[in-house]
Design a protein around this motif. Structure first.
Motif, PDB file in Angstrom:
ATOM      1  N   UNK A 129     -12.917  23.191  -0.163  1.00  0.00           N
ATOM      2  CA  UNK A 129     -13.738  24.252  -0.766  1.00  0.00           C
ATOM      3  C   UNK A 129     -14.865  23.672  -1.611  1.00  0.00           C
ATOM      4  N   UNK A 130     -16.016  24.308  -1.506  1.00  0.00           N
ATOM      5  CA  UNK A 130     -17.146  24.036  -2.399  1.00  0.00           C
ATOM      6  C   UNK A 130     -17.487  25.333  -3.124  1.00  0.00           C
ATOM      7  N   UNK A 131     -17.537  25.244  -4.448  1.00  0.00           N
ATOM      8  CA  UNK A 131     -17.856  26.411  -5.271  1.00  0.00           C
ATOM      9  C   UNK A 131     -19.191  26.167  -5.976  1.00  0.00           C
ATOM     10  N   UNK A 132     -20.058  27.163  -5.936  1.00  0.00           N
ATOM     11  CA  UNK A 132     -21.341  27.063  -6.631  1.00  0.00           C
ATOM     12  C   UNK A 132     -21.236  27.671  -8.017  1.00  0.00           C
ATOM     13  N   UNK A 133     -21.878  27.045  -8.985  1.00  0.00           N
ATOM     14  CA  UNK A 133     -21.964  27.607 -10.337  1.00  0.00           C
ATOM     15  C   UNK A 133     -23.445  27.773 -10.667  1.00  0.00           C
ATOM     16  N   UNK A 179     -19.077  30.975  -7.042  1.00  0.00           N
ATOM     17  CA  UNK A 179     -19.154  31.646  -5.733  1.00  0.00           C
ATOM     18  C   UNK A 179     -18.930  30.619  -4.633  1.00  0.00           C
ATOM     19  N   UNK A 180     -18.519  31.133  -3.498  1.00  0.00           N
ATOM     20  CA  UNK A 180     -18.245  30.253  -2.361  1.00  0.00           C
ATOM     21  C   UNK A 180     -19.564  29.720  -1.804  1.00  0.00           C
ATOM     22  N   UNK A 181     -19.601  28.418  -1.574  1.00  0.00           N
ATOM     23  CA  UNK A 181     -20.745  27.833  -0.867  1.00  0.00           C
ATOM     24  C   UNK A 181     -20.348  27.730   0.600  1.00  0.00           C
ATOM     25  N   UNK A 182     -21.190  28.287   1.476  1.00  0.00           N
ATOM     26  CA  UNK A 182     -20.834  28.314   2.900  1.00  0.00           C
ATOM     27  C   UNK A 182     -21.573  27.240   3.700  1.00  0.00           C
ATOM     28  N   UNK A 183     -22.534  26.586   3.070  1.00  0.00           N
ATOM     29  CA  UNK A 183     -23.261  25.517   3.755  1.00  0.00           C
ATOM     30  C   UNK A 183     -24.314  24.958   2.836  1.00  0.00           C
ATOM     31  N   UNK A 184     -24.905  23.845   3.232  1.00  0.00           N
ATOM     32  CA  UNK A 184     -25.998  23.278   2.431  1.00  0.00           C
ATOM     33  C   UNK A 184     -26.870  22.406   3.315  1.00  0.00           C
ATOM     34  N   UNK A 185     -28.123  22.264   2.896  1.00  0.00           N
ATOM     35  CA  UNK A 185     -29.058  21.483   3.703  1.00  0.00           C
ATOM     36  C   UNK A 185     -30.004  20.744   2.764  1.00  0.00           C
ATOM     37  N   UNK A 186     -30.312  19.504   3.108  1.00  0.00           N
ATOM     38  CA  UNK A 186     -31.179  18.679   2.263  1.00  0.00           C
ATOM     39  C   UNK A 186     -32.638  18.878   2.650  1.00  0.00           C
ATOM     40  N   UNK A 187     -33.434  19.235   1.679  1.00  0.00           N
ATOM     41  CA  UNK A 187     -34.888  19.343   1.803  1.00  0.00           C
ATOM     42  C   UNK A 187     -35.341  20.114   3.054  1.00  0.00           C
ATOM     43  N   UNK A 188     -34.906  21.392   3.165  1.00  0.00           N
ATOM     44  CA  UNK A 188     -35.299  22.188   4.332  1.00  0.00           C
ATOM     45  C   UNK A 188     -36.753  22.666   4.231  1.00  0.00           C
ATOM     46  N   UNK A 189     -37.321  23.003   5.363  1.00  0.00           N
ATOM     47  CA  UNK A 189     -38.605  23.721   5.348  1.00  0.00           C
ATOM     48  C   UNK A 189     -38.328  25.112   4.788  1.00  0.00           C
ATOM     49  N   UNK A 190     -39.294  25.728   4.095  1.00  0.00           N
ATOM     50  CA  UNK A 190     -39.038  27.060   3.524  1.00  0.00           C
ATOM     51  C   UNK A 190     -38.461  28.040   4.546  1.00  0.00           C
ATOM     52  N   UNK A 242     -10.363  26.531 -12.966  1.00  0.00           N
ATOM     53  CA  UNK A 242      -9.797  27.680 -12.236  1.00  0.00           C
ATOM     54  C   UNK A 242      -9.661  27.399 -10.744  1.00  0.00           C
ATOM     55  N   UNK A 243     -10.680  26.748 -10.163  1.00  0.00           N
ATOM     56  CA  UNK A 243     -10.764  26.687  -8.692  1.00  0.00           C
ATOM     57  C   UNK A 243     -10.313  25.350  -8.112  1.00  0.00           C
ATOM     58  N   UNK A 244     -10.460  24.248  -8.870  1.00  0.00           N
ATOM     59  CA  UNK A 244     -10.289  22.923  -8.275  1.00  0.00           C
ATOM     60  C   UNK A 244     -11.372  22.686  -7.232  1.00  0.00           C
ATOM     61  N   UNK A 245     -11.134  21.769  -6.312  1.00  0.00           N
ATOM     62  CA  UNK A 245     -12.075  21.509  -5.211  1.00  0.00           C
ATOM     63  C   UNK A 245     -13.357  20.851  -5.689  1.00  0.00           C
ATOM     64  N   UNK A 246     -14.437  21.182  -4.982  1.00  0.00           N
ATOM     65  CA  UNK A 246     -15.748  20.593  -5.277  1.00  0.00           C
ATOM     66  C   UNK A 246     -16.646  21.660  -5.898  1.00  0.00           C
ATOM     67  N   UNK A 247     -17.429  21.261  -6.880  1.00  0.00           N
ATOM     68  CA  UNK A 247     -18.289  22.224  -7.585  1.00  0.00           C
ATOM     69  C   UNK A 247     -19.720  21.694  -7.555  1.00  0.00           C
ATOM     70  N   UNK A 248     -20.667  22.585  -7.311  1.00  0.00           N
ATOM     71  CA  UNK A 248     -22.082  22.196  -7.355  1.00  0.00           C
ATOM     72  C   UNK A 248     -22.820  23.146  -8.301  1.00  0.00           C
ATOM     73  N   UNK A 249     -23.584  22.581  -9.227  1.00  0.00           N
ATOM     74  CA  UNK A 249     -24.431  23.382 -10.110  1.00  0.00           C
ATOM     75  C   UNK A 249     -25.715  23.749  -9.373  1.00  0.00           C
ATOM     76  N   UNK A 250     -26.091  25.025  -9.468  1.00  0.00           N
ATOM     77  CA  UNK A 250     -27.323  25.463  -8.780  1.00  0.00           C
ATOM     78  C   UNK A 250     -28.173  26.332  -9.700  1.00  0.00           C
ATOM     79  N   UNK A 251     -29.429  26.397  -9.349  1.00  0.00           N
ATOM     80  CA  UNK A 251     -30.390  27.199 -10.104  1.00  0.00           C
ATOM     81  C   UNK A 251     -31.421  27.717  -9.103  1.00  0.00           C
TER      82      UNK A 251
END
Ligand code: G1P
Length: 289
Positions: A244-248, A185-196, A153-162
């Motif tokens: 675009x990055x879309x989260x699933x 859903x739209x992913x607006x940003x991401x960060x690797x191994x953040x502090x809580x 449906x969306x094309x672009x980049x997709x990331x699986x999340x839980x």
């Protein structure tokens, strides 16, 4: 219609230090959940999602993985002559067809981003799936197939999340969630191994991606990030400026078999889900606890 995803990349070069001494001579991707190696679960999931080309980024001491995805004539002959035809057809079913697998090596352990970059010539200029075999899932349909339905449906980049316990966010890549339903859903940003305290959510990147080939040039120019490694998440955070990055948030549950607790839990859960083992195993566990 977006370009079809035909190729999947499996980074299998990791040293597996968390499972020593088991992984001293054996790749961690060959550790088993019940009786299937971790890498087999990832390949099965990719095939279910329609993948036709399997690219393994290996390293030293990983030759067993290549053997695992090859015919084993002596074994096949023995099974046949003993009339174990079910076992034989199961074995044959697990294999990609001739010519569908490619292997390349990550020569130095410089991080996940570098491992993915090592696959650039084999993937070439097309979208690809990326599956980290440490993660195994109880999900029907499989996680990559669910993501593929969104991608169509969306094309672009997709990331699986839980969702993950907020205290554990610093073990993973974490996404910031924008508008849209769990199925996309739209992913607006991401960060690797953040502090809580710095995490934008408790949605973790669970090792399943569909990526556009523009990621490779970003990975190629990259400097080291979290843990002194070349991080895929950092390159994706750069790519999000132009694509675009879309989260699933898929239906199902992942087990992080890169940790001992996740690995042991996966073995219990998968055994309890196996018709040939469930009842007897449940009784054993009841007796133990
Ligand atoms: C990698 C990724 C991370 C992701 C994780 C899933 O981390 O960098 O974003 O959440 O896999 O298992 P690693 O497990 O290699 O530290």
């Amino acid at each position: 219609m977006p370009n079809r995803v035909r190729t999947a990349v499996f980074p299998v070069a990791g040293l597996g230090t968390r499972f020593l001494p088991a992984t001293k001579a054996m790749p961690k991707e060959m550790l088993t959940v019940v009786d299937r190696p971790l890498i087999q679960y990832a390949v099965d999931e990719a095939r279910e999602a329609g993948i036709e080309h399997f690219v393994f980024v290996t390293g030293r001491n990983k030759g067993v993985i290549e053997d695992h995805f090859d015919r084993q004539y002596e074994l096949e002959h023995t099974l046949e002559s003993r009339g174990k035809l079910d076992a034989l057809s199961e074995l044959q079913k697990d294999l990609p067809s001739a010519g569908q697998s490619s292997f390349t090596r990550q020569q130095e352990p410089l991080g996940l981003g570098h491992a993915v970059w090592c696959a650039r010539e084999l993937v070439s200029d097309q979208p690809f799936a990326l599956l980290l075999p440490d993660m195994v899932f109880q999900a029907r349909p499989g996680v990559l197939k669910q993501m593929m339905e969104t991608y169509e449906q969306t094309g672009g980049n997709i990331i699986g999340v839980e969702e993950v316990d907020p205290k554990d966010v610093s073990s993973y890549g974490i996404v910031a969630r924008g508008a849209g339903p769990d199925s996309g859903f739209k992913i607006t940003g991401m960060v690797e191994k953040p502090k809580p305290a710095d995490a934008p959510s408790n949605l973790f990147i669970s090792g399943r991606y569909i990526l556009q080939p523009e990621i490779f040039s970003l990975l190629g120019e990259q400097t080291k990030g979290a843990g002194g490694e070349i991080q895929l998440t950092d390159a994706m955070q750069m790519l999000i400026r132009t694509q675009d990055f879309t989260g699933v948030k898929y239906a199902g549950k992942g087990f992080d078999c890169g940790s001992k607790l996740g690995f042991l839990t996966a073995n219990v859960v998968f055994a309890l889900d196996r018709p040939d083992l469930a009842e007897a195993f449940r009784n054993e566990i009841r007796g133990l606890i």
